[in-house]
Design a protein around this motif. Structure first.
Motif, PDB file in Angstrom:
ATOM      1  N   ASP A   1      -6.016   6.261  -2.987  1.00  0.00           N
ATOM      2  CA  ASP A   1      -6.988   6.389  -1.892  1.00  0.00           C
ATOM      3  C   ASP A   1      -8.185   5.477  -2.150  1.00  0.00           C
ATOM      4  N   ASP A   2      -8.591   5.420  -3.418  1.00  0.00           N
ATOM      5  CA  ASP A   2      -9.727   4.566  -3.773  1.00  0.00           C
ATOM      6  C   ASP A   2      -9.343   3.094  -3.628  1.00  0.00           C
ATOM      7  N   TYR A   3      -8.234   2.711  -4.268  1.00  0.00           N
ATOM      8  CA  TYR A   3      -7.837   1.296  -4.236  1.00  0.00           C
ATOM      9  C   TYR A   3      -7.618   0.804  -2.805  1.00  0.00           C
ATOM     10  N   ASP A   4      -6.951   1.631  -1.993  1.00  0.00           N
ATOM     11  CA  ASP A   4      -6.623   1.213  -0.619  1.00  0.00           C
ATOM     12  C   ASP A   4      -7.817   1.272   0.327  1.00  0.00           C
ATOM     13  N   SER A   5      -8.908   1.909  -0.068  1.00  0.00           N
ATOM     14  CA  SER A   5     -10.033   2.071   0.867  1.00  0.00           C
ATOM     15  C   SER A   5     -10.686   0.718   1.133  1.00  0.00           C
ATOM     16  N   SER A   6     -11.343   0.608   2.291  1.00  0.00           N
ATOM     17  CA  SER A   6     -11.747  -0.713   2.800  1.00  0.00           C
ATOM     18  C   SER A   6     -12.743  -1.441   1.917  1.00  0.00           C
ATOM     19  N   THR A   7     -13.574  -0.703   1.181  1.00  0.00           N
ATOM     20  CA  THR A   7     -14.590  -1.391   0.388  1.00  0.00           C
ATOM     21  C   THR A   7     -14.086  -1.779  -1.001  1.00  0.00           C
ATOM     22  N   ILE A   8     -12.889  -1.351  -1.369  1.00  0.00           N
ATOM     23  CA  ILE A   8     -12.259  -1.810  -2.615  1.00  0.00           C
ATOM     24  C   ILE A   8     -11.110  -2.745  -2.240  1.00  0.00           C
ATOM     25  N   ALA A   9     -10.273  -2.291  -1.306  1.00  0.00           N
ATOM     26  CA  ALA A   9      -9.254  -3.134  -0.670  1.00  0.00           C
ATOM     27  C   ALA A   9      -8.298  -3.804  -1.648  1.00  0.00           C
ATOM     28  N   VAL A  10      -7.813  -3.027  -2.618  1.00  0.00           N
ATOM     29  CA  VAL A  10      -6.759  -3.512  -3.518  1.00  0.00           C
ATOM     30  C   VAL A  10      -5.483  -2.784  -3.106  1.00  0.00           C
ATOM     31  N   PRO A  11      -4.547  -3.466  -2.452  1.00  0.00           N
ATOM     32  CA  PRO A  11      -3.374  -2.759  -1.916  1.00  0.00           C
ATOM     33  C   PRO A  11      -2.564  -2.093  -3.023  1.00  0.00           C
ATOM     34  N   SER A  12      -2.176  -0.861  -2.744  1.00  0.00           N
ATOM     35  CA  SER A  12      -1.564  -0.036  -3.781  1.00  0.00           C
ATOM     36  C   SER A  12      -0.094   0.267  -3.489  1.00  0.00           C
ATOM     37  N   LEU A  13       0.739   0.088  -4.502  1.00  0.00           N
ATOM     38  CA  LEU A  13       2.116   0.599  -4.463  1.00  0.00           C
ATOM     39  C   LEU A  13       2.035   1.977  -5.102  1.00  0.00           C
ATOM     40  N   TYR A  14       2.105   3.017  -4.277  1.00  0.00           N
ATOM     41  CA  TYR A  14       1.898   4.385  -4.754  1.00  0.00           C
ATOM     42  C   TYR A  14       3.266   5.050  -4.902  1.00  0.00           C
ATOM     43  N   LEU A  15       3.581   5.466  -6.120  1.00  0.00           N
ATOM     44  CA  LEU A  15       4.865   6.101  -6.422  1.00  0.00           C
ATOM     45  C   LEU A  15       4.614   7.570  -6.727  1.00  0.00           C
ATOM     46  N   ARG A  16       5.383   8.450  -6.087  1.00  0.00           N
ATOM     47  CA  ARG A  16       5.121   9.896  -6.236  1.00  0.00           C
ATOM     48  C   ARG A  16       6.348  10.723  -5.900  1.00  0.00           C
ATOM     49  N   ASP A  17       6.482  11.848  -6.600  1.00  0.00           N
ATOM     50  CA  ASP A  17       7.451  12.879  -6.223  1.00  0.00           C
ATOM     51  C   ASP A  17       6.740  13.841  -5.284  1.00  0.00           C
ATOM     52  N   TRP A  18       7.380  14.191  -4.205  1.00  0.00           N
ATOM     53  CA  TRP A  18       6.808  15.224  -3.335  1.00  0.00           C
ATOM     54  C   TRP A  18       7.901  15.833  -2.499  1.00  0.00           C
ATOM     55  N   PRO A  19       7.939  17.171  -2.344  1.00  0.00           N
ATOM     56  CA  PRO A  19       7.022  18.142  -2.957  1.00  0.00           C
ATOM     57  C   PRO A  19       7.364  18.361  -4.430  1.00  0.00           C
ATOM     58  N   ASP A  20       6.755  19.348  -5.022  1.00  0.00           N
ATOM     59  CA  ASP A  20       7.070  19.723  -6.388  1.00  0.00           C
ATOM     60  C   ASP A  20       6.797  21.212  -6.473  1.00  0.00           C
ATOM     61  N   THR A  21       7.858  21.978  -6.740  1.00  0.00           N
ATOM     62  CA  THR A  21       7.709  23.439  -6.692  1.00  0.00           C
ATOM     63  C   THR A  21       6.740  23.953  -7.760  1.00  0.00           C
ATOM     64  N   TYR A  22       6.513  23.164  -8.800  1.00  0.00           N
ATOM     65  CA  TYR A  22       5.731  23.691  -9.931  1.00  0.00           C
ATOM     66  C   TYR A  22       4.337  23.094 -10.047  1.00  0.00           C
ATOM     67  N   ILE A  23       3.931  22.309  -9.062  1.00  0.00           N
ATOM     68  CA  ILE A  23       2.643  21.618  -9.163  1.00  0.00           C
ATOM     69  C   ILE A  23       1.500  22.602  -9.422  1.00  0.00           C
ATOM     70  N   HIS A  24       0.620  22.216 -10.330  1.00  0.00           N
ATOM     71  CA  HIS A  24      -0.592  22.979 -10.654  1.00  0.00           C
ATOM     72  C   HIS A  24      -0.285  24.397 -11.138  1.00  0.00           C
ATOM     73  N   THR A  25       0.842  24.552 -11.832  1.00  0.00           N
ATOM     74  CA  THR A  25       1.165  25.859 -12.419  1.00  0.00           C
ATOM     75  C   THR A  25       1.545  25.681 -13.887  1.00  0.00           C
ATOM     76  N   ASP A  26       1.679  26.821 -14.555  1.00  0.00           N
ATOM     77  CA  ASP A  26       2.067  26.771 -15.969  1.00  0.00           C
ATOM     78  C   ASP A  26       3.524  26.345 -16.151  1.00  0.00           C
TER      79      ASP A  26
END
Ligand SMILES: [Zn+2]
Length: 695
Positions: A425-450
């Motif tokens: 979000d930061d890199y792609d925003s207009s005042t930084i403007a560094v295009p980002s190849l964003y790699l992610r798994d989504w969804p994830d049943t265990y996100i933010h859990t133990d």
């Protein structure tokens, strides 16, 4: 039956890398190094500005040095809750020695101990020592939850947003602390496993309060006991302080051959709860593996040293990125492309997930996504052939070469539109403007859990994503003008495919019975016009990036224009078939829509990990009246689900040239048509907060 399948390599990495370059990268990266590095990270509760986070940063920097990277070091950025980095206000540090919660009566049981299981104590808890009754306040997030209840000095049981419960129960009503089963980061799978303990964080800016986290199941039992008028007495002992400190950020490089050619940056986020295996230990160890492999191949001469420097950054999510870029404006100006990994190691079957290559937003058209997509398809093809019994393990990149075996799973992966939620979000925003190849798994049943633990990770997956990232990063770092004659036809074809997809969408809009025929024509045409411009800009980004001569892309532009003209003609025919006379904007050209928006605040997006610049500048009351953020809906669309995306892009489209009306049209093409009023009201609130001016 014996099936002999001949693979004609219909899917390959050409024309970006030669077969030899690709197999060098593919064979050098492995899934075991990241898997084993992850084993260490998952033992640490990595809250920014804590001793455990410093330990994680120390580990990564030592590994980077061990792998022979250049200039590997850790930097400290002071934080005090006031100091700003770009538009973002810094947060606070947390020093925690211990935290225990016992049920004393009627049973004597340990509910949570931060020393053995740090996720049990909510982040930014303050020192306390109390023996007191437990009281159920429901969600605990509205005044109504406290009516007729005396919570003073007690521990409240609540499942609402923790920082809000802290404000109401502790700060306003004098409760001692909180016991919480707040469902942090809900997904469609949330609630299926009631034994998960979720990560919780209090508002570090509040002067008091502590919270312990328990599972839905355990909380349910306590609620039932309280409802049956059982008196439950707890004992809480917390030794922890919140205050000024610093954020640690690691960085290292592989030096490019030409110091004036700019840099490519790999990023991830090193913070989050223990274990935090996928989110985002996985991204941190995978960019580290890409670093190791690329450095070794370049150092040995197997791969030619690219002209651009490749930089790696490991820091707290958003905060580390903003602090680092604000402090190193020279480096920020030097960045050309970003590879961002946040959640890339999950076993897709266990996590019920898909790996996504995520596009840049329409405010920043770029060729970088297509590069990532090429390697994704190449790996996916190898994985599918192998899983079905006909391919080679080498092309499938299964991690069976070293002790720990990875899975032989297919590679469930796709290319998806821009989505928010991490440092890209930061890199792609207009005042930084560094295009980002964003790699992610989504969804994830265990996100933010133990349960976001090493057991859900897959060494094969880590290896595949490390190769994907390394190959894309190497392409960005090496890209040069002489490659353009081979690359431009390829990228033009990608653009043509996307323009076709936009046309399919425009066809639906033009026939949308929810819109008047003339307005539908306008919106459909608006989509087509912006899609065409986006693809023209995408080709131009490639030429600019590689240093090609001006207008190198003219052949491609002609092809796109021809395609666009045909689509436009067909849309007109569709519109007329339902009685449209002329494309008509839903908003009039009054003085308000002609105002031009100009950015005036420091760089960065509005939303960061622990800061919302708009909220901070306007105050809650004014902020709560912003129509767009309240999910105000118009004739065509309820923006509630996508309000964050609209807000992010409205600000990005502010460039000192576009008018209010043009910004409305730009976001309407990217998402769905949105009433002008919502855009104008949002821009006015940005102007009030002195983030932009409207002239
Ligand atoms: Zn994350």
């Amino acid at each position: 039956m014996l099936l002999i399948i001949v693979c004609w390599r219909a899917v390959a990495q050409e024309p970006l890398l030669s077969s030899q370059q690709w197999s060098l990268i593919r064979e050098e990266v492995n899934g075991v190094s990241p898997y084993e590095n992850l084993r260490y990270l998952t033992g640490l509760h990595r809250v920014p500005g804590t001793a455990a986070f410093a330990q994680a940063a120390q580990f990564i920097v030592e590994r980077a040095r061990g792998y022979g990277l250049d200039d590997a070091h850790t930097e400290q950025f002071p934080i005090d809750g006031v100091r700003t980095y770009g538009l973002m206000r810094s947060y606070l540090a947390w020093s925690v020695q211990s935290g225990q919660l016992w049920e004393l009566r009627p049973h004597h049981v340990l509910i949570g101990d931060a020393q053995t299981d740090p996720i049990r104590l909510a982040d930014y808890s303050h020192t306390a020592s109390v023996e007191t009754a437990l009281i159920d306040v429901g969600a605990g997030t509205s005044a109504h939850d406290y009516e007729g209840k005396n919570v003073r000095g007690k521990i409240v049981l609540a499942d609402g947003l923790l920082s809000r419960v802290q404000e109401l129960a502790v700060v306003d009503h004098g409760a001692a602390g909180i016991l919480s089963d707040m469902p942090n980061q809900t997904t469609v799978w949330s609630g299926l496993d009631p034994t998960l303990v979720r990560w919780g964080h209090l508002d570090a800016r509040q002067p008091t309060g502590f919270a312990f986290m328990i599972s839905r199941q355990a909380a349910g039992t306590l609620r039932a006991r309280l409802a049956a008028h059982e008196e439950i007495v707890l004992r809480a002992d917390v030794k922890a302080t919140v205050g000024p400190g610093s954020w640690a950020v690691d960085t290292a490089t592989i030096k490019g051959a030409d110091p004036s050619a700019g840099q490519v940056v790999f990023s991830c986020h090193l913070d989050h709860e223990r274990p935090g295996a996928n989110d985002d230990g996985s991204g941190c160890v995978t960019i580290l593996e890409a670093a190791r492999a690329l450095n070794l191949l370049i150092h040995s001469g197997a791969l030619v040293r690219p002209k651009r420097t490749i930089r790696f950054i490991w820091g707290p999510e958003h905060e580390g990125t903003m602090a680092f870029l604000a402090t190193h404006s020279d480096i920020m100006n030097d960045l050309r492309a970003n590879v961002h990994m946040d959640m890339v190691g999950g076993d897709l079957f266990k996590n019920k997930s898909v790996m996504h290559v995520t596009e840049t937003p329409w405010s920043l058209p770029s060729f970088v996504t297509d590069v990532g997509a090429v390697f994704l398809r190449t790996i996916q093809h190898g994985a599918t052939e192998y899983a079905q019994g006909g391919g080679s393990p080498a092309e499938a990149m299964v991690e069976t070469r070293i002790a720990e075996s990875g899975t032989r799973n297919e590679f469930f992966a796709d290319v998806t539109p821009f989505d928010e939620g991490s440092d890209h979000d930061d890199y792609d925003s207009s005042t930084i403007a560094v295009p980002s190849l964003y790699l992610r798994d989504w969804p994830d049943t265990y996100i933010h859990t133990d349960h976001d633990s090493l057991e859900q990770m897959d060494a094969t997956k880590l290896r595949r994503v490390a190769a994907l990232g390394a190959a894309a990063g190497y392409v960005y770092a090496s890209l040069d003008a002489p490659q353009l004659p081979l690359l431009l036809p390829f990228f033009t074809a990608q653009s043509e495919a996307r323009l076709t997809a936009s046309f399919e969408k425009a066809q639906k809009w033009v026939m949308d019975p929810g819109m008047a025929a003339d307005v539908a024509w306008y919106e459909a045409n608006n989509l087509l016009v912006h899609s065409l411009q986006r693809e023209r800009d995408t080709l131009h980004s490639l030429v600019l990036f590689s240093g090609g001569v001006e207008n190198s892309e003219s052949e491609g532009l002609n092809a796109l224009n021809t395609q666009g003209s045909a689509f436009s003609l067909w849309l007109a025919r569709n519109a007329k078939s339902r009685g449209a006379k002329a494309p008509t904007s839903s908003w009039a050209n009054d003085a308000g829509t002609m105002r031009v928006a100009v950015r005036i605040a420091p760089f960065g997006p509005i939303q960061n990990q622990n800061d919302d610049a708009l909220l901070a500048r306007l105050g809650r009351e004014r902020y709560s009246k912003i129509k767009l953020l309240n999910g105000g809906s118009g004739h065509y669309v309820s923006v509630l689900d996508q309000r964050g995306l609209y807000a992010y892009e409205i600000l990005n489209f502010v460039n000192g040239k576009r008018s209010v009306g043009e910004i409305r049209d730009a976001v309407s093409a990217e998402y769905r048509p949105i009433p002008l009023e919502l855009v104008e009201d949002y821009l006015e609130s940005l102007a009030e907060a002195k983030i932009i001016s409207l002239n």
